[in-house]
Design an enzyme around this catalytic site. Sequence first.
Site, short mmCIF file in Angstrom:
data_model
loop_
_atom_site.label_atom_id
_atom_site.label_comp_id
_atom_site.label_asym_id
_atom_site.label_seq_id
_atom_site.Cartn_x
_atom_site.Cartn_y
_atom_site.Cartn_z
N LYS A 16 -0.42 2.86 24.49
CA LYS A 16 0.61 3.79 24.96
C LYS A 16 1.76 3.03 25.60
CE LYS A 16 -3.26 6.78 26.11
NZ LYS A 16 -4.27 5.78 26.52
N ASP A 62 -9.20 3.33 22.89
CA ASP A 62 -7.95 3.88 23.44
C ASP A 62 -7.58 3.13 24.70
OD1 ASP A 62 -6.20 6.69 23.53
OD2 ASP A 62 -6.57 5.80 25.50
N HIS A 72 3.44 7.72 26.88
CA HIS A 72 2.39 7.99 27.87
C HIS A 72 2.63 9.28 28.68
CE1 HIS A 72 -0.87 5.55 30.18
NE2 HIS A 72 -1.11 6.84 30.27
N TYR A 117 -2.77 0.17 31.60
CA TYR A 117 -4.15 -0.07 32.05
C TYR A 117 -4.40 -1.55 32.36
CZ TYR A 117 -5.02 4.50 29.77
OH TYR A 117 -4.97 5.81 29.35
#
Length: 285
Positions: free
Chosen positions: A84, A51, A117, A56
């Site tokens: 996301k 994930d 998100h 990120y």
Amino acid sequence: MASPSNSSASTVVLNDGHSIPTVGLGVWQTPAGETERAVRAALDAGYRHVDTAAAYGNEEEVGLALAGAAETGVARDDVYVVTKLWNADQGYDSTLRAFDLSMTKLGLDYLDLYLVHWPLPEVNRFVDTFRAFAHLRDQGRIRSIGVSNFEPEHLTTLVDATGIVPAVNQIELHPLLPQPELREVHAKMGIATEAWSPLGQGSLLENATVVDIAEAHGKTPAQVLIRWHVQLGNIVIPKSVNPDRIASNFDVFDFALSDSDMASIATLDDGTRLGPDPRTFNFTG
Ligand code: A2P
């Protein structure tokens, strides 16, 4: 319909018929430089679910790990990959562009699950965003589409406007914030519950209640927490960069928490939220 896991379940069946491995590796807060190694360690330990998110900053490294694993026998089709859409990219056309960029970084030609998100209620673009998700799914580029951090009113608005029930809602969920009301809404709507910060970002690993239960089972506190999620029927994505901890976090299918263990953990609910409140979070930076 999201199906609750029993003691031996290792997948959750989503409302679109696809199955997601119950335990995945989360890479939020995993530095890009450590991501490829962490994902490879997870795949070596038996994980088949990773994930990540555009936000990120490590999609490329996840992609490198997947490509490397493919050369050693773990095929792309064997791994369930989630990313996301970042907040700044909400909107129909911008979602299509952002998806292309994520796929280029991941080096994939299809994605297993794409999540919005955050709902960003003041920005109010999640309906158009999700319409773009549905388009990408209809094109075969995404298997399942879902959301993250949605509250009941956001879910209702989304379903009323699009006629599509998201497959998953990934929310902050751990024993301090077990989210019973939202889990109940998910169960009624047929949405699978996925837990982020499942270990309370590590803060619950020294909790006396959790430590006592772990000692009684000869397991680690992290294993007890992950097992708690599995028994609630949650999909769960613990984060670690340490290969030994990554492996042990996956080793949760050979024991079961008793009703009394589950009841003890339930007493830890104090409403503590470690991340932003989705009802007031409108950050698009
Ligand atoms: P590390 O990456 O150094 O292992 P969450 O998934 O709730 O966000 O929690 C992640 C935090 O918990 C990270 O700080 C991670 O540190 C730590 N962690 C994950 N698994 C374990 C474990 N088995 N034992 C101890 N700490 C862990």
